[in-house]
Design a protein around this motif. Structure first.
Motif, short mmCIF file in Angstrom:
data_model
loop_
_atom_site.label_atom_id
_atom_site.label_comp_id
_atom_site.label_asym_id
_atom_site.label_seq_id
_atom_site.Cartn_x
_atom_site.Cartn_y
_atom_site.Cartn_z
N UNK A 143 0.94 -1.58 -0.15
CA UNK A 143 -0.14 -0.20 0.09
C UNK A 143 0.84 1.16 -0.13
N UNK A 144 2.27 1.54 0.96
CA UNK A 144 2.74 2.99 0.69
C UNK A 144 3.61 2.90 -0.24
N UNK A 145 3.40 1.86 -0.94
CA UNK A 145 4.57 1.96 -2.49
C UNK A 145 3.65 2.79 -3.90
N UNK A 146 2.35 1.57 -3.27
CA UNK A 146 1.31 2.71 -4.39
C UNK A 146 0.26 3.67 -3.96
N UNK A 147 0.23 4.53 -3.01
CA UNK A 147 -0.20 5.93 -2.27
C UNK A 147 1.45 6.48 -2.83
#
Length: 309
Positions: free
Chosen positions: A149-153
């Motif tokens: 999730x952190x990579x995408x956000x």
């Protein structure tokens, strides 16, 4: 109601049994759970510390069965994603309305069950770094639930994203698809970065802190290493090249506005804008198998349990 109960004599320290239906407080809604996702912390620590018969579980998605008596929160029949300190591993849970996010009608509730701890932790950690447009962010343990999730956000917010993983060649295609500009081995970047979302802890956190540039922020949001952080003398000195660096933490359930964020993330997942990263999916009869795989480090991404009607 049926529930997964802590039982240290059972495989995976869990057994399927029954528990009393929860009785919501006036500010709580009663939610019929369709799916829950597992988190390392509840499996690694909750199963060891909770008394037998306890119903654990932080993340759940389902449908409101009884609206809150005080008039707050969504109406009966609304699909929702929820977060509480316990109670997700059961057919019914009572949830504070401030910790409920409204989901789109017809959404895959199993996918939305990954949102509460993993999605919220990634979102709030990136908030702690500050504005991301044009900045460089390192995400450690990038193939895990929070890391994905952190990579995408971070990519969606305009950051240059460096994803760190223990097996960069194996995971390069996945992480690049999620939005990483670079995929590197642990601990991370070869040049100064503006922010680090650190999800491992222990010695890797210490090494990741050294990648921060001037004014950079490391957010310690994961501790799967199970080890302390021993900084060498001088590591926390300010100097002319890299002064004003920060190391911060936060307590997710102490944050305000989580219901709003849960709803926002749920809509992004339902629209296909965020990949929930489900790598294991099964029925609650298979919970012990999922917990054992999670604790053994064989799961990268999210494990989701779906509940029979």
């Amino acid at each position: 109601m049926r529930a997964l109960l802590v039982d240290r004599s059972a495989p995976g320290r869990l057994r399927l049994g029954t528990a009393p239906d929860p009785e919501p407080a006036p500010h709580q809604a009663l939610v019929r759970v369709a799916a829950t996702s597992l988190n390392y912390g509840e499996a690694a620590f909750g199963l060891d510390s909770a008394p037998d018969g306890t119903v654990l579980g932080w993340d759940a998605a389902g449908v409101v069965e009884r609206a809150a008596a005080d008039g707050s929160g969504p109406a009966v029949g609304t699909p929702v994603v929820t977060l509480m300190p316990a109670g997700a591993w059961a057919e019914l849970r009572a949830v504070d309305t401030g910790l409920i996010g409204v989901a789109p009608a017809g959404a895959d509730l199993a996918a939305l069950a990954t949102v509460p701890v993993a999605g919220l932790t990634a979102l709030r950690a990136l908030h702690r770094v500050g504005p991301l447009l044009g900045r460089t962010v390192l995400v450690t343990a990038a193939t895990g639930g929070v890391g994905r999730y952190a990579v995408q956000l971070a990519r969606a917010a305009g950051a240059y994203v460096i994803a760190s993983t223990g097996a960069p060649e194996k995971n390069r295609e996945l992480l690049e698809r999620l939005g990483a500009h670079e995929v590197v081995g642990a601990p991370g970047a070869s040049r100064p970065v503006d922010g680090v979302i650190e999800l491992v802890g222990g010695p890797q956190l210490v090494e990741a802190y050294e990648t921060l540039g001037e004014g950079g922020t490391l957010v310690a949001a994961g501790h799967i290493a199970g080890k302390g952080e021993d900084f060498p003398f001088g590591a926390l000195f300010g100097d002319q090249q890299r002064h004003d660096r920060s190391l911060v933490t936060f307590f997710l359930l102490g944050c305000t506005g989580l219901g709003r964020d849960l709803g926002w993330l749920a809509h992004r997942v339902a629209a296909g804008e965020l990949d929930p990263g489900i790598t294991w999916r099964g029925s609650w009869d298979d919970a012990a198998q999922a917990v054992e795989a999670l604790l053994a480090g064989r799961l990268h991404g999210k494990a989701v349990l779906t509940f029979d009607a």
